[in-house]
Design an enzyme around this catalytic site. Structure first.
Site, PDB file in Angstrom:
ATOM      1  N   CYS A 112       0.811  -1.233   0.000  1.00 59.43           N
ATOM      2  CA  CYS A 112       0.000   0.000   0.000  1.00 59.43           C
ATOM      3  C   CYS A 112       0.839   1.274   0.000  1.00 59.43           C
ATOM      4  CB  CYS A 112      -0.953   0.004   1.191  1.00 59.43           C
ATOM      5  SG  CYS A 112      -2.100  -1.369   1.150  1.00 59.43           S
ATOM      6  N   HIS A 247      -3.332   7.359   1.846  1.00 58.31           N
ATOM      7  CA  HIS A 247      -3.725   6.015   1.428  1.00 58.31           C
ATOM      8  C   HIS A 247      -5.114   5.739   1.992  1.00 58.31           C
ATOM      9  CE1 HIS A 247      -3.959   1.859   0.656  1.00 58.31           C
ATOM     10  NE2 HIS A 247      -3.790   1.485   1.912  1.00 58.31           N
ATOM     11  N   ASN A 277      -9.992   0.013  -0.529  1.00 62.43           N
ATOM     12  CA  ASN A 277      -8.531   0.061  -0.447  1.00 62.43           C
ATOM     13  C   ASN A 277      -7.947  -0.520  -1.742  1.00 62.43           C
ATOM     14  OD1 ASN A 277      -5.822  -0.354   0.083  1.00 62.43           O
ATOM     15  ND2 ASN A 277      -6.129  -1.210   2.121  1.00 62.43           N
TER      16      ASN A 277
HETATM   17  O1  UT7 Z   1      -3.845  -1.013   3.492  1.00 62.53           O
HETATM   18  C1  UT7 Z   1      -2.999  -1.447   4.498  1.00 62.53           C
HETATM   19  C2  UT7 Z   1      -3.439  -0.980   5.775  1.00 62.53           C
HETATM   20  N1  UT7 Z   1      -4.652  -1.653   6.157  1.00 62.53           N
HETATM   21  C3  UT7 Z   1      -5.352  -1.144   7.101  1.00 62.53           C
HETATM   22  O2  UT7 Z   1      -4.981  -0.078   7.547  1.00 62.53           O
HETATM   23  C4  UT7 Z   1      -6.535  -1.883   7.665  1.00 62.53           C
HETATM   24  C5  UT7 Z   1      -6.570  -1.635   9.145  1.00 62.53           C
HETATM   25  N2  UT7 Z   1      -7.644  -2.294   9.850  1.00 62.53           N
HETATM   26  C6  UT7 Z   1      -8.941  -1.972   9.725  1.00 62.53           C
HETATM   27  O3  UT7 Z   1      -9.288  -1.156   8.899  1.00 62.53           O
HETATM   28  C7  UT7 Z   1      -9.929  -2.588  10.678  1.00 62.53           C
HETATM   29  O4  UT7 Z   1      -9.253  -3.258  11.708  1.00 62.53           O
HETATM   30  C8  UT7 Z   1     -10.907  -3.565   9.981  1.00 62.53           C
HETATM   31  C9  UT7 Z   1     -11.876  -2.795   9.116  1.00 62.53           C
HETATM   32  C10 UT7 Z   1     -10.134  -4.552   9.133  1.00 62.53           C
HETATM   33  C11 UT7 Z   1     -11.717  -4.339  11.019  1.00 62.53           C
HETATM   34  O5  UT7 Z   1     -12.406  -3.453  11.885  1.00 62.53           O
HETATM   35  P1  UT7 Z   1     -12.390  -3.704  13.464  1.00 62.53           P
HETATM   36  O6  UT7 Z   1     -13.253  -2.681  14.058  1.00 62.53           O
HETATM   37  O7  UT7 Z   1     -10.967  -3.787  13.885  1.00 62.53           O
HETATM   38  O8  UT7 Z   1     -13.144  -5.100  13.587  1.00 62.53           O
HETATM   39  P2  UT7 Z   1     -12.598  -6.490  14.131  1.00 62.53           P
HETATM   40  O9  UT7 Z   1     -11.629  -7.110  13.196  1.00 62.53           O
HETATM   41  O10 UT7 Z   1     -12.201  -6.340  15.564  1.00 62.53           O
HETATM   42  O11 UT7 Z   1     -13.934  -7.368  14.078  1.00 62.53           O
HETATM   43  C12 UT7 Z   1     -15.083  -7.047  14.878  1.00 62.53           C
HETATM   44  C13 UT7 Z   1     -16.194  -8.048  14.602  1.00 62.53           C
HETATM   45  C14 UT7 Z   1     -15.755  -9.503  14.708  1.00 62.53           C
HETATM   46  O12 UT7 Z   1     -16.811 -10.234  15.325  1.00 62.53           O
HETATM   47  P3  UT7 Z   1     -16.747 -10.645  16.881  1.00 62.53           P
HETATM   48  O13 UT7 Z   1     -15.508 -11.465  17.009  1.00 62.53           O
HETATM   49  O14 UT7 Z   1     -16.668  -9.339  17.618  1.00 62.53           O
HETATM   50  O15 UT7 Z   1     -18.018 -11.395  17.067  1.00 62.53           O
HETATM   51  C15 UT7 Z   1     -15.606  -9.946  13.280  1.00 62.53           C
HETATM   52  O16 UT7 Z   1     -15.832 -11.329  13.104  1.00 62.53           O
HETATM   53  O17 UT7 Z   1     -16.679  -7.902  13.267  1.00 62.53           O
HETATM   54  C16 UT7 Z   1     -16.708  -9.167  12.599  1.00 62.53           C
HETATM   55  N3  UT7 Z   1     -16.433  -8.961  11.176  1.00 62.53           N
HETATM   56  C17 UT7 Z   1     -17.406  -8.731  10.268  1.00 62.53           C
HETATM   57  N4  UT7 Z   1     -18.744  -8.662  10.383  1.00 62.53           N
HETATM   58  C18 UT7 Z   1     -19.449  -8.395   9.253  1.00 62.53           C
HETATM   59  C19 UT7 Z   1     -15.239  -8.923  10.563  1.00 62.53           C
HETATM   60  N5  UT7 Z   1     -15.403  -8.663   9.245  1.00 62.53           N
HETATM   61  C20 UT7 Z   1     -16.739  -8.547   9.046  1.00 62.53           C
HETATM   62  C21 UT7 Z   1     -17.529  -8.281   7.910  1.00 62.53           C
HETATM   63  N6  UT7 Z   1     -18.867  -8.217   8.062  1.00 62.53           N
HETATM   64  N7  UT7 Z   1     -16.994  -8.075   6.692  1.00 62.53           N
END
Ligand code: UT7
Length: 320
Positions: A112, A247, A277
């Site tokens: 990225c 980004h 992204n």
């Molecule tokens: O380009 C390189 C740099 N990349 C980034 O900067 C990405 C950085 N990270 C992020 O943007 C965020 O961490 C994410 C968008 C990837 C995830 O958001 P989050 O608020 O950190 O969510 P999480 O991974 O902690 O997941 C929360 C919940 C989980 O469920 P439980 O365990 O709380 O029951 C996941 O299973 O959301 C669930 N989940 C989803 N639910 C519906 C994860 N993905 C999805 C989805 N739809 N697509």
């Protein structure tokens, strides 16, 4: 002084736009979850015949048209991608042939942050006198390396390309050009965002794996640090910046980074809602959009920044 001046920008997107609602028909997710956690509403997905090189070629051609330069003027192509058409040759050489350019052409792999790395590399080569006119391109077909059964990653990415034409010019101190680029990496974290394969390990490209929460935490800290570093060394303050072109990984990262710098969101170019992204393509795609819609004007002080797998991160300050 000799500087690398941006003479034109261009971008390209695949024909097919996929909304969150459409994605939710095949992936266990919802529009609400994606919008709330990421700000993404749609992404573009490459179809048959659309590849990293075709998108890159289109973006580069548009940048050349905007700059008013001919293929024979270009003596360097630096292309950032994590999704090359083939393992080798470099996609930059495929683009070079399609555009009818000569000179040196190679790819840069910094995921990225690839466009910021490529801009830094091209600017250094131009300042050293190696090249006079460069195409710097970020192009990706991330959709081809996503695991479409993994909802934690597949909803986040999209495909596209962006490009700039850089020309070496003798300009006054307060004139246009790339002023300063800072690049960093920390390989200790490369397991947090990676593909689970590659040519020399599995003999495949592998699919994207990400520990999102950890990446998020590092992204906010590293981006704020590198932006402060660039401001300090360039002796500008956050108030001097007309536009930040970041980004586009997550709207919450854009907001957190702007807040840390004390920059209002009105100065941040946001495209993550439309494009998701697009890895190395996201910064030049956003830059082109804001140049073409008239937000970014000649003379504006613009900060580009990115963070990605590796980890790699960096920022570039330029005057348009
Ligand atoms: O380009 C390189 C740099 N990349 C980034 O900067 C990405 C950085 N990270 C992020 O943007 C965020 O961490 C994410 C968008 C990837 C995830 O958001 P989050 O608020 O950190 O969510 P999480 O991974 O902690 O997941 C929360 C919940 C989980 O469920 P439980 O365990 O709380 O029951 C996941 O299973 O959301 C669930 N989940 C989803 N639910 C519906 C994860 N993905 C999805 C989805 N739809 N697509």
């Amino acid at each position: 002084m000799i500087r690398s001046v941006i003479k034109g920008t261009g971008s390209a997107l695949p024909a097919r736009k996929v909304t969150n609602e459409e994605l939710a028909k095949t992936v266990d997710t919802s529009d609400e979850w994606i919008v709330e956690r990421t700000g993404i509403r749609s992404r573009y997905i490459a179809g048959e015949g659309e590849t990293t090189s075709t998108l890159a070629t289109m973006a580069a051609q548009r940048a050349m048209d905007a700059a008013g330069i001919a293929p024979e003027d270009v003596d360097l192509i630096v292309l950032a991608t994590a999704t090359p058409d083939q393992t080798f040759p470099a996609t930059a050489t495929t683009v070079q042939a399609a555009l009818g350019c000569r000179g040196a052409a190679f790819d840069v792999a910094a995921v990225c942050s690839g466009f910021i790395y490529s801009l830094g590399v091209a600017d250094s080569m131009m300042r050293s006198g190696f090249a006079k006119c460069a195409l710097v391109i970020g192009a990706e077909t991330m959709s081809r390396i996503l695991n479409w059964d993994d909802r934690t990653t597949c909803v986040l990415f999209g495909d596209g390309a962006g490009a700039v034409v850089l020309q070496s010019e003798d300009v006054p101190e307060d004139g246009p050009g790339v002023l300063l680029t800072k690049l960093h990496s920390d390989g200790r974290h490369n397991g947090l965002l990676h593909t689970d394969g590659g040519p020399s390990t599995t003999g495949t490209s592998g699919k994207v794996q990400m520990r999102g929460r950890e990446v998020f935490r590092h992204a906010v800290v590293n981006l704020a640090d590198v932006l402060q570093e660039v401001l300090k060394e360039s002796q500008f303050s956050a108030e001097n910046i007309d536009w930040v072109v970041p980004h586009q990984a997550n709207a919450r990262i854009l907001e957190a980074t702007a807040k840390k710098l004390g920059l209002p969101m009105e100065k941040v170019v946001v495209t993550v809602d439309q494009h998701a992204n697009t890895s190395a393509a996201s910064v030049p795609l956003a830059l082109d959009l804001a140049v073409r819609d008239g937000r970014i004007k000649p003379g504006d002080l613009v900060m580009l920044e990115a963070m990605g797998g590796g980890f790699t991160w960096g920022a570039s300050l330029l005057r348009m």
